[in-house]
Design an enzyme around this catalytic site. Sequence first.
Site, PDB file in Angstrom:
ATOM      1  N   GLY A   1       7.001  -2.336  -2.682  1.00  0.00           N
ATOM      2  CA  GLY A   1       6.364  -1.033  -2.844  1.00  0.00           C
ATOM      3  C   GLY A   1       7.055  -0.189  -3.892  1.00  0.00           C
ATOM      4  O   GLY A   1       6.685  -0.179  -5.066  1.00  0.00           O
ATOM      5  N   ARG A   2       8.139   0.510  -3.476  1.00  0.00           N
ATOM      6  CA  ARG A   2       8.757   1.494  -4.366  1.00  0.00           C
ATOM      7  C   ARG A   2       9.325   0.886  -5.636  1.00  0.00           C
ATOM      8  O   ARG A   2       9.497   1.591  -6.631  1.00  0.00           O
ATOM      9  CB  ARG A   2       9.819   2.280  -3.592  1.00  0.00           C
ATOM     10  CG  ARG A   2       9.193   3.237  -2.579  1.00  0.00           C
ATOM     11  CD  ARG A   2      10.202   3.756  -1.607  1.00  0.00           C
ATOM     12  NE  ARG A   2      10.807   2.657  -0.855  1.00  0.00           N
ATOM     13  CZ  ARG A   2      11.826   2.780  -0.037  1.00  0.00           C
ATOM     14  NH1 ARG A   2      12.382   3.953   0.136  1.00  0.00           N
ATOM     15  NH2 ARG A   2      12.297   1.735   0.615  1.00  0.00           N
TER      16      ARG A   2
ATOM     17  N   ASN B   1       9.198  -7.190   3.926  1.00  0.00           N
ATOM     18  CA  ASN B   1       9.066  -5.982   3.109  1.00  0.00           C
ATOM     19  C   ASN B   1      10.218  -5.012   3.361  1.00  0.00           C
ATOM     20  O   ASN B   1      10.662  -4.842   4.492  1.00  0.00           O
ATOM     21  CB  ASN B   1       7.711  -5.316   3.433  1.00  0.00           C
ATOM     22  CG  ASN B   1       7.584  -3.903   2.889  1.00  0.00           C
ATOM     23  OD1 ASN B   1       7.439  -2.954   3.644  1.00  0.00           O
ATOM     24  ND2 ASN B   1       7.645  -3.752   1.588  1.00  0.00           N
ATOM     25  N   GLY B   2      10.660  -4.399   2.281  1.00  0.00           N
ATOM     26  CA  GLY B   2      11.669  -3.351   2.387  1.00  0.00           C
ATOM     27  C   GLY B   2      12.780  -3.497   1.374  1.00  0.00           C
ATOM     28  O   GLY B   2      13.532  -4.479   1.404  1.00  0.00           O
ATOM     29  N   ASP B   3      12.857  -2.539   0.439  1.00  0.00           N
ATOM     30  CA  ASP B   3      13.960  -2.427  -0.529  1.00  0.00           C
ATOM     31  C   ASP B   3      14.061  -3.572  -1.543  1.00  0.00           C
ATOM     32  O   ASP B   3      15.125  -3.734  -2.145  1.00  0.00           O
ATOM     33  CB  ASP B   3      15.328  -2.344   0.190  1.00  0.00           C
ATOM     34  CG  ASP B   3      15.465  -1.118   1.069  1.00  0.00           C
ATOM     35  OD1 ASP B   3      14.665  -0.183   0.902  1.00  0.00           O
ATOM     36  OD2 ASP B   3      16.370  -1.103   1.926  1.00  0.00           O
TER      37      ASP B   3
ATOM     38  N   PRO C   1       0.854  -1.196   0.000  1.00  0.00           N
ATOM     39  CA  PRO C   1       0.000   0.000   0.000  1.00  0.00           C
ATOM     40  C   PRO C   1       0.883   1.236   0.000  1.00  0.00           C
ATOM     41  O   PRO C   1       1.840   1.315   0.779  1.00  0.00           O
ATOM     42  CB  PRO C   1      -0.762  -0.116   1.332  1.00  0.00           C
ATOM     43  CG  PRO C   1       0.142  -0.907   2.227  1.00  0.00           C
ATOM     44  CD  PRO C   1       0.948  -1.817   1.335  1.00  0.00           C
ATOM     45  N   MET C   2       0.620   2.181  -0.884  1.00  0.00           N
ATOM     46  CA  MET C   2       1.360   3.453  -0.870  1.00  0.00           C
ATOM     47  C   MET C   2       0.365   4.569  -1.136  1.00  0.00           C
ATOM     48  O   MET C   2      -0.152   4.710  -2.249  1.00  0.00           O
ATOM     49  CB  MET C   2       2.483   3.448  -1.920  1.00  0.00           C
ATOM     50  CG  MET C   2       3.615   2.483  -1.569  1.00  0.00           C
ATOM     51  SD  MET C   2       5.065   2.692  -2.622  1.00  0.00           S
ATOM     52  CE  MET C   2       4.489   1.992  -4.157  1.00  0.00           C
TER      53      MET C   2
ATOM     54  N   LYS D   1       0.110  -4.989   9.188  1.00  0.00           N
ATOM     55  CA  LYS D   1       1.382  -4.543   8.579  1.00  0.00           C
ATOM     56  C   LYS D   1       2.093  -3.652   9.587  1.00  0.00           C
ATOM     57  O   LYS D   1       1.529  -2.680  10.072  1.00  0.00           O
ATOM     58  CB  LYS D   1       1.130  -3.794   7.280  1.00  0.00           C
ATOM     59  CG  LYS D   1       2.405  -3.331   6.593  1.00  0.00           C
ATOM     60  CD  LYS D   1       2.122  -2.872   5.174  1.00  0.00           C
ATOM     61  CE  LYS D   1       3.357  -2.364   4.470  1.00  0.00           C
ATOM     62  NZ  LYS D   1       3.762  -1.019   4.896  1.00  0.00           N
TER      63      LYS D   1
ATOM     64  N   CYS E   1       2.807   2.958  10.287  1.00  0.00           N
ATOM     65  CA  CYS E   1       2.933   4.265   9.636  1.00  0.00           C
ATOM     66  C   CYS E   1       3.526   5.306  10.595  1.00  0.00           C
ATOM     67  O   CYS E   1       3.004   5.519  11.687  1.00  0.00           O
ATOM     68  CB  CYS E   1       1.579   4.738   9.122  1.00  0.00           C
ATOM     69  SG  CYS E   1       1.697   6.339   8.316  1.00  0.00           S
TER      70      CYS E   1
HETATM   71  C1  LIG Z   1       4.651   7.167  -0.928  1.00  0.00           C
HETATM   72  C2  LIG Z   1       4.491   6.044   0.070  1.00  0.00           C
HETATM   73  C3  LIG Z   1       3.252   5.821   0.648  1.00  0.00           C
HETATM   74  C4  LIG Z   1       3.070   4.775   1.579  1.00  0.00           C
HETATM   75  N1  LIG Z   1       1.824   4.542   2.089  1.00  0.00           N
HETATM   76  C5  LIG Z   1       1.638   3.469   2.920  1.00  0.00           C
HETATM   77  C6  LIG Z   1       0.333   3.110   3.374  1.00  0.00           C
HETATM   78  O1  LIG Z   1      -0.687   3.725   3.011  1.00  0.00           O
HETATM   79  N2  LIG Z   1       0.241   2.050   4.224  1.00  0.00           N
HETATM   80  C7  LIG Z   1       1.327   1.326   4.626  1.00  0.00           C
HETATM   81  O2  LIG Z   1       1.188   0.368   5.385  1.00  0.00           O
HETATM   82  N3  LIG Z   1       2.559   1.616   4.176  1.00  0.00           N
HETATM   83  C8  LIG Z   1       2.727   2.657   3.333  1.00  0.00           C
HETATM   84  N4  LIG Z   1       3.994   2.907   2.842  1.00  0.00           N
HETATM   85  C9  LIG Z   1       5.101   1.992   3.165  1.00  0.00           C
HETATM   86  C10 LIG Z   1       5.214   0.902   2.086  1.00  0.00           C
HETATM   87  O3  LIG Z   1       4.037   0.109   2.045  1.00  0.00           O
HETATM   88  C11 LIG Z   1       6.423  -0.024   2.349  1.00  0.00           C
HETATM   89  O4  LIG Z   1       6.291  -0.609   3.621  1.00  0.00           O
HETATM   90  C12 LIG Z   1       7.757   0.734   2.289  1.00  0.00           C
HETATM   91  O5  LIG Z   1       7.786   1.608   1.178  1.00  0.00           O
HETATM   92  C13 LIG Z   1       8.951  -0.240   2.200  1.00  0.00           C
HETATM   93  O6  LIG Z   1       8.831  -1.095   1.093  1.00  0.00           O
HETATM   94  P1  LIG Z   1       9.581  -0.809  -0.325  1.00  0.00           P
HETATM   95  O7  LIG Z   1      11.035  -0.606  -0.018  1.00  0.00           O
HETATM   96  O8  LIG Z   1       9.332  -2.036  -1.154  1.00  0.00           O
HETATM   97  O9  LIG Z   1       8.971   0.424  -0.892  1.00  0.00           O
HETATM   98  C14 LIG Z   1       4.181   3.957   1.934  1.00  0.00           C
HETATM   99  C15 LIG Z   1       5.426   4.188   1.344  1.00  0.00           C
HETATM  100  C16 LIG Z   1       5.590   5.209   0.416  1.00  0.00           C
HETATM  101  C17 LIG Z   1       6.949   5.404  -0.222  1.00  0.00           C
END
Ligand SMILES: Cc1cc2nc3c(=O)[nH]c(=O)nc-3n(C[C@H](O)[C@H](O)[C@H](O)COP(=O)(O)O)c2cc1C
Length: 326
Positions: free
Chosen positions: A239-240, A215-217, A17-18, A151, A112
């Site tokens: 995510g990203r 999760n992460g990176d 979720p982002m 989460k 969060c």
């Molecule tokens: C722009 C943005 C918005 C995010 N919004 C949420 C969210 O609504 N709920 C949530 O649990 N995590 C949120 N996250 C965290 C991501 O879900 C994820 O845990 C975090 O980016 C690490 O994973 P990644 O390195 O694959 O991006 C958000 C991250 C970003 C960058």
Amino acid sequence: MESFWQKLPKPFFASAPMKDVTDAAFRALVARRGAPNVTWAEFVSADGLYHTRELQRLPDAENPLMRDLAFDPSLERPIVAQLFSSRPDMIAYATKLVAELDFDGVDLNMGCPDRSVEKQGAGAALMKDPGLAVELIKAAKEASPLPVSVKTRIGYNKESLEEWLPPLLEAEPVAITLHLRTRKDLSLVPAKWELMNKAVAIRDRVNPSVLLIGNGDVASVEEGKQLALETGADGIMIGRGMFGNPWLFSANANYGLTMSVDEKLAALVELAHDFEKLSPPKHFDLLKKHVKAFVTGFPGAADLRAKLMESQSAADLERVLAEAKR
Ligand SMILES: Cc1cc2nc3c(=O)[nH]c(=O)nc-3n(C[C@H](O)[C@H](O)[C@H](O)COP(=O)(O)O)c2cc1C
């Protein structure tokens, strides 16, 4: 009860979720290019849903929180709604609502770091109050037949998996996603994947029935598979890595990296048109982070990006691209 969770491959891949990134338009694009095994919608305030619907009596069609819960059932299943709150009654209310909206699961945000979320005692603040976190899980489980997941992160100021995970595991959500950083880390340090093995060992000891998602990176499916193999994670959430790369989850792991510029720009145009259809509408500027992500890494990208940043509609965007081709 059996749910989609028990039928997922091992390891399975989830889209993260982002907020203001993985809205219905972007998720549809990802689904069309190669869907993940599970999709997460953006987080929504449970208290906000109650307030706007029951107290303000805002019609759903005009409610931005209801827009954030819109999804395309023909493309996005299984899809999980994510809620945040520190109030069990609000979580119960919103869980019933997302069950009525026909989501496949409900996820509780306990990671969060946003000040406005933490101020309410929700999100990452729940890591400081495991008793309340457990009550929230119970409230969600009792409110509807939907499978409930959580989460979260590996701790607040420091890694505290031994204190934080067991109460969650005992409350028995169907799955827990661990963003492998603390609240204090925000996203400033690399994700601590070396701690996933520890989390898996705690899960195996306390409640082996709960699925663990790391999760992460993670940048690709290939990398995710390797991490799952090394750590015992049941699933990987990305995510990203999806930024500018809706091909991320497709069968060919590095597809997105080898896509032609034309294919990337066509995906951006498709996204812009779907973005405009969101109701109630979102400000077009929110699409600009996708412009940055798609229009990069090729000769002339910086110039083109600067021109696209001026656009205020999908039609504008298409016109700039057509002019650039001439
Ligand atoms: C722009 C943005 C918005 C995010 N919004 C949420 C969210 O609504 N709920 C949530 O649990 N995590 C949120 N996250 C965290 C991501 O879900 C994820 O845990 C975090 O980016 C690490 O994973 P990644 O390195 O694959 O991006 C958000 C991250 C970003 C960058």
